[in-house]
Design a protein around this motif. Structure first.
Motif, mmCIF file in Angstrom:
data_model
loop_
_atom_site.group_PDB
_atom_site.id
_atom_site.type_symbol
_atom_site.label_atom_id
_atom_site.label_comp_id
_atom_site.label_asym_id
_atom_site.label_seq_id
_atom_site.Cartn_x
_atom_site.Cartn_y
_atom_site.Cartn_z
ATOM 1 N N MET A 290 38.744 -13.812 2.423
ATOM 2 C CA MET A 290 38.669 -13.090 1.158
ATOM 3 C C MET A 290 39.703 -13.649 0.186
ATOM 4 S SD MET A 290 36.245 -11.071 2.051
ATOM 5 C CE MET A 290 36.137 -10.280 0.450
ATOM 6 N N LYS A 291 39.293 -13.821 -1.071
ATOM 7 C CA LYS A 291 40.196 -14.285 -2.118
ATOM 8 C C LYS A 291 40.017 -13.431 -3.363
ATOM 9 C CE LYS A 291 40.365 -19.142 -0.660
ATOM 10 N NZ LYS A 291 40.102 -20.554 -1.073
ATOM 11 N N ARG A 292 41.132 -13.202 -4.049
ATOM 12 C CA ARG A 292 41.090 -12.502 -5.335
ATOM 13 C C ARG A 292 41.472 -13.496 -6.422
ATOM 14 N NH1 ARG A 292 43.573 -8.261 -2.168
ATOM 15 N NH2 ARG A 292 45.648 -8.694 -3.032
ATOM 16 N N LEU A 293 40.527 -13.759 -7.324
ATOM 17 C CA LEU A 293 40.707 -14.754 -8.368
ATOM 18 C C LEU A 293 40.810 -14.091 -9.731
ATOM 19 C CD1 LEU A 293 37.941 -17.273 -7.198
ATOM 20 C CD2 LEU A 293 40.351 -17.214 -6.493
ATOM 21 N N LEU A 340 38.929 -9.850 -12.609
ATOM 22 C CA LEU A 340 39.292 -10.043 -11.209
ATOM 23 C C LEU A 340 38.004 -10.242 -10.419
ATOM 24 C CD1 LEU A 340 41.204 -9.940 -8.725
ATOM 25 C CD2 LEU A 340 40.915 -7.457 -8.747
ATOM 26 N N LEU A 341 37.833 -11.427 -9.883
ATOM 27 C CA LEU A 341 36.644 -11.727 -9.094
ATOM 28 C C LEU A 341 37.057 -11.859 -7.635
ATOM 29 C CD1 LEU A 341 33.582 -12.388 -9.177
ATOM 30 C CD2 LEU A 341 34.233 -14.813 -9.299
ATOM 31 N N VAL A 342 36.556 -10.962 -6.814
ATOM 32 C CA VAL A 342 36.791 -11.029 -5.377
ATOM 33 C C VAL A 342 35.673 -11.862 -4.762
ATOM 34 C CG1 VAL A 342 36.943 -9.706 -3.230
ATOM 35 C CG2 VAL A 342 37.940 -8.784 -5.342
ATOM 36 N N VAL A 343 36.031 -12.880 -3.989
ATOM 37 C CA VAL A 343 35.024 -13.719 -3.364
ATOM 38 C C VAL A 343 35.248 -13.781 -1.857
ATOM 39 C CG1 VAL A 343 34.643 -15.129 -5.411
ATOM 40 C CG2 VAL A 343 36.368 -15.842 -3.735
ATOM 41 N N ALA A 344 34.168 -13.971 -1.135
ATOM 42 C CA ALA A 344 34.213 -14.184 0.309
ATOM 43 C C ALA A 344 33.718 -15.594 0.592
ATOM 44 C CB ALA A 344 33.350 -13.165 1.033
ATOM 45 N N GLU A 345 34.471 -16.313 1.410
ATOM 46 C CA GLU A 345 34.098 -17.672 1.771
ATOM 47 C C GLU A 345 33.860 -17.771 3.269
ATOM 48 O OE1 GLU A 345 36.647 -20.090 -1.663
ATOM 49 O OE2 GLU A 345 37.302 -20.104 0.445
#
Length: 463
Positions: A290-293, A340-345
């Motif tokens: 998980m990343k918060r961009l 704030l875009l939360v992404v899952a990689e």
């Protein structure tokens, strides 16, 4: 997250108090139809619109405000524009910021967000959202008040259900559409709707704009104007100006000065705390990162991927994608660190995302989507709710506002709060009937909220 309204339409009928306007048509094939006056066409509102709503003279100020008169206008005008691009961004944003105060800054009311909807062709005439924004100017042509307003040909993308009202109008031969909608399109976000610069005469300005809005409804021969997800203060004030009051419900998370996510969990009941920890463990087990961009960390590739995720959600759940791909790119470039875009990689591949906007004291969670090829258990809860909570704690923000609908939010720490909307209908009989309906509906909403709070996820004594 914001897929539908916070409550499903309640099973109440709308009772009409009088049949003095009803006309009984001749029988055909044994069917008798009731109509409310003559059926009208939409041609009434297609004629040339007068964009001036009037000139106004300020009344004398109170004694305590007398010192400000020398720098204040004696008159102001109220008019309508067909695009937010006609209003300078800095002047619109000054109105929005002073209407709420910096600590309550609402990014959805900014020129950047609203103009992104128009520039991307998401909220325009072709999609049933005709911009009809209100602007008030002083004698020096300074913008002193604005209102986000749209002429609507349907009720989609509003999150306050009035389809039954439209059906009732239609059943009686009356025309409900078009109508005016004062709101943020596609966004069930609470905040002020009549955005005024802070001045000693702002109450007079408020009254003049409301008067202009009501006159506009009559002059353009539409059925109604709806101010949805308004502030509570506006909701109370507009009641005294002939608007019906309606209540709704959303789920918000409140920051009780937590220093960490674990500290928040310690306020939860043991069973809820255990469930959340189990859900979060599933993310690492699936090899997801998980990343918060924010801001410039969000690249074009992220928006392209997120749009595909968004389309997967709309195709499976809503059926209609309200927002274009261009919207995300334009909005991201204009809103900067407010995004704030939360992404899952999974490895190097983006597989899911959740879009949030950051305001003065609140994180607003809005859209979510994931790759259609696989199911990731608990990823929705992690991306939409737990990451937003962690971000709020990290940034010292008071609230996570996760949008409409979603009883599943309760066991994850989101509690019900009241939302407000105001409705002005020209026809007196319809106004009376719908007024009785919203009173009964509000009673039901209040009951549901009490039941949820009494059986909430937190330990006893934690409000």
């Amino acid at each position: 997250m914001a897929a539908a309204a916070s409550l499903k339409p309640l099973p109440f009928s709308i009772r009409f108090p009088s049949e003095r306007h009803h006309k009984i048509l001749p029988r055909r094939s044994g069917i008798c139809a009731l109509f409310w006056g003559a059926r009208k066409t939409s041609e009434a509102t297609s004629r040339q619109v007068d964009f001036s709503l009037g000139d106004f003279t300020l009344a004398s100020p109170a004694v305590e405000d007398a010192a400000a008169v020398g720098t204040s206008p004696a008159k102001f005008s109220v008019s309508m524009v067909s695009s937010i691009s006609e209003i300078p961004p800095q002047e619109w944003d000054a109105c929005a910021l002073e209407a709420s105060g910096p600590e309550k800054f609402n990014p959805f009311l900014s020129h950047g967000f609203l103009s992104s909807l128009e520039e991307s062709r998401s909220a325009v005439k072709e999609t049933g959202w005709v911009p009809r924004h209100i602007v008030a100017k002083d004698e020096a042509d300074n913008v002193i008040g604005v209102v986000p307003l749209y002429l609507k040909s349907h009720s989609y993308g509003e999150f306050v259900f009035d389809h039954a009202w439209a059906d009732a109008y239609y059943s009686y031969g009356a025309r409900y559409y078009p109508k005016y909608q004062c709101c943020v399109p596609f966004t069930p976000v609470t905040g002020p709707r009549i955005l005024l610069r802070d001045s000693w005469y702002k109450d007079q300005l408020f009254d003049a704009i409301v008067s202009g809005l009501k006159d506009l409804v009559v002059k353009t021969q539409v059925s109604s104007i709806h101010v949805t997800f308004s502030s509570e203060e506006e909701w109370i004030t507009l009641k005294n100006k002939g608007f019906l009051q309606r209540k709704g419900m959303q789920y918000h998370w409140k920051n009780r000065n937590y220093n960490s996510f674990d500290e928040f969990l310690m306020d939860m009941k043991q069973s809820k705390r255990k469930n959340i920890r189990q859900e979060r463990k599933k993310i690492s087990v699936q090899n997801l990162t998980m990343k918060r961009l924010r801001g410039t960390e969000i690249k074009a590739k992220h928006w392209d991927a997120f749009y595909n995720f968004y389309r997967n959600t709309t195709d499976n759940k809503w059926g209609t994608p309200y927002l274009t791909k261009e919207f995300f790119h334009i909005m991201g470039s204009k809103m900067g660190d407010n995004v704030l875009l939360v992404v899952a990689e999974e490895g190097d591949e983006l597989v899911a995302g959740a879009l949030n906007l950051i305001g003065g004291d609140t994180i607003y969670g809005r859209l979510w989507g994931c790759h259609p090829r696989a199911y990731y258990p608990s990823l929705h809860f992690e991306a939409c709710y737990y990451q937003a909570i962690e971000a709020a704690i990290e940034l010292g923000l008071k609230t996570v506002e996760a949008g409409a609908q979603g009883e599943h939010k309760i066991q994850r720490g989101y509690i019900p709060v009241t939302t407000y909307s105001c409705h002005y209908l020209v026809d007196e009989d319809f106004r009376k009937a719908i007024g009785e309906f919203v009173v009964r509906e509000a009673t039901q909403v209040e009951l549901v909220m009490k039941v949820i709070r009494d059986s909430g996820p937190f330990k006893e004594g934690i409000a």
